[in-house]
Design a protein around this motif. Sequence first.
Motif, PDB file in Angstrom:
ATOM      1  N   LYS A   1       1.653  49.155 -28.761  1.00  0.00           N
ATOM      2  CA  LYS A   1       2.008  47.694 -27.537  1.00  0.00           C
ATOM      3  C   LYS A   1       1.868  48.791 -26.032  1.00  0.00           C
ATOM      4  CE  LYS A   1       6.376  45.279 -26.595  1.00  0.00           C
ATOM      5  NZ  LYS A   1       7.511  44.939 -27.340  1.00  0.00           N
ATOM      6  N   ILE A   2       1.202  47.863 -25.013  1.00  0.00           N
ATOM      7  CA  ILE A   2       0.412  47.747 -24.030  1.00  0.00           C
ATOM      8  C   ILE A   2       1.534  47.702 -22.774  1.00  0.00           C
ATOM      9  CG2 ILE A   2      -1.763  49.407 -22.017  1.00  0.00           C
ATOM     10  CD1 ILE A   2      -2.284  49.299 -25.194  1.00  0.00           C
ATOM     11  N   THR A   3       2.509  48.114 -22.039  1.00  0.00           N
ATOM     12  CA  THR A   3       2.517  46.912 -20.864  1.00  0.00           C
ATOM     13  C   THR A   3       2.404  47.863 -19.852  1.00  0.00           C
ATOM     14  OG1 THR A   3       4.957  46.899 -22.269  1.00  0.00           O
ATOM     15  CG2 THR A   3       4.542  46.601 -19.132  1.00  0.00           C
ATOM     16  N   VAL A   4       1.439  47.155 -18.566  1.00  0.00           N
ATOM     17  CA  VAL A   4       0.771  47.368 -17.114  1.00  0.00           C
ATOM     18  C   VAL A   4       1.628  46.402 -16.535  1.00  0.00           C
ATOM     19  CG1 VAL A   4      -1.328  47.966 -15.855  1.00  0.00           C
ATOM     20  CG2 VAL A   4      -1.267  47.966 -18.497  1.00  0.00           C
ATOM     21  N   SER A   5       1.912  47.331 -15.726  1.00  0.00           N
ATOM     22  CA  SER A   5       2.668  46.452 -14.501  1.00  0.00           C
ATOM     23  C   SER A   5       2.163  46.743 -12.960  1.00  0.00           C
ATOM     24  CB  SER A   5       4.378  46.455 -14.544  1.00  0.00           C
ATOM     25  OG  SER A   5       4.956  47.696 -14.426  1.00  0.00           O
ATOM     26  N   GLU A   6       2.328  45.898 -11.814  1.00  0.00           N
ATOM     27  CA  GLU A   6       1.863  46.021 -10.573  1.00  0.00           C
ATOM     28  C   GLU A   6       3.809  46.906  -9.727  1.00  0.00           C
ATOM     29  OE1 GLU A   6      -1.873  43.175 -10.365  1.00  0.00           O
ATOM     30  OE2 GLU A   6       0.509  42.481  -8.582  1.00  0.00           O
ATOM     31  N   ASP A   7       3.644  47.948  -9.305  1.00  0.00           N
ATOM     32  CA  ASP A   7       5.049  48.238  -9.152  1.00  0.00           C
ATOM     33  C   ASP A   7       6.138  48.354  -9.743  1.00  0.00           C
ATOM     34  OD1 ASP A   7       3.086  48.614  -6.912  1.00  0.00           O
ATOM     35  OD2 ASP A   7       3.132  46.485  -6.609  1.00  0.00           O
ATOM     36  N   GLY A   8       6.566  48.405 -11.064  1.00  0.00           N
ATOM     37  CA  GLY A   8       7.428  48.028 -12.019  1.00  0.00           C
ATOM     38  C   GLY A   8       8.020  46.182 -12.075  1.00  0.00           C
ATOM     39  N   GLU A   9       7.474  45.806 -11.578  1.00  0.00           N
ATOM     40  CA  GLU A   9       7.292  44.815 -11.415  1.00  0.00           C
ATOM     41  C   GLU A   9       6.911  43.630 -12.229  1.00  0.00           C
ATOM     42  OE1 GLU A   9       9.080  42.582  -6.788  1.00  0.00           O
ATOM     43  OE2 GLU A   9       7.354  42.992  -7.435  1.00  0.00           O
ATOM     44  N   ASN A  10       6.108  43.569 -11.389  1.00  0.00           N
ATOM     45  CA  ASN A  10       5.631  42.315 -12.741  1.00  0.00           C
ATOM     46  C   ASN A  10       4.285  43.150 -13.572  1.00  0.00           C
ATOM     47  OD1 ASN A  10       6.894  40.361 -11.127  1.00  0.00           O
ATOM     48  ND2 ASN A  10       5.785  40.760  -8.876  1.00  0.00           N
ATOM     49  N   GLY A  11       3.999  41.863 -13.937  1.00  0.00           N
ATOM     50  CA  GLY A  11       2.528  42.550 -15.692  1.00  0.00           C
ATOM     51  C   GLY A  11       2.064  42.158 -16.628  1.00  0.00           C
ATOM     52  N   SER A  12       1.890  42.702 -17.207  1.00  0.00           N
ATOM     53  CA  SER A  12       1.328  41.998 -18.983  1.00  0.00           C
ATOM     54  C   SER A  12       1.931  43.256 -20.483  1.00  0.00           C
ATOM     55  CB  SER A  12       0.309  41.650 -18.407  1.00  0.00           C
ATOM     56  OG  SER A  12      -0.305  41.506 -19.746  1.00  0.00           O
TER      57      SER A  12
END
Length: 125
Positions: free
Chosen positions: A108-119
């Motif tokens: 499972k891989i999570t990538v977010s912008e600034d810890g706010e919104n992501g995928s």
Amino acid sequence: MKMQKFIWVTFQKEGIHKYPQALEDPRLATGGVDDVSFLGYPHRHMFHFKVQLEVFHADREVEFIQFKRELESLFDSGVMVANHKSCEMMADDLWEYINNHYPGRDCKITVSEDGENGSTLEIRR
């Protein structure tokens, strides 16, 4: 009942990217309160990564500090230039590497912008 074990690591990387379609797509460049045309220009984020990797026994089969360092080393030192890549695309790139080096595992891989919104990308075998 199936039991699975996972390790997980997190890391951050400063990066610059853009979403070129945002400049012209009328669904994005609306001119209203929901206008996101600014995303079409290069802009900075702190990209946050969380990677969970299936392991097959409980005694450091994959040592998570080493795993974290290994994944961090995939990115250039300094500011990452992600060009047009979205969080989803960055997760796909990480998955390609992980699948080649740790085949046959759930991940499972999570990538977010600034810890706010992501995928989040989840792979189940």
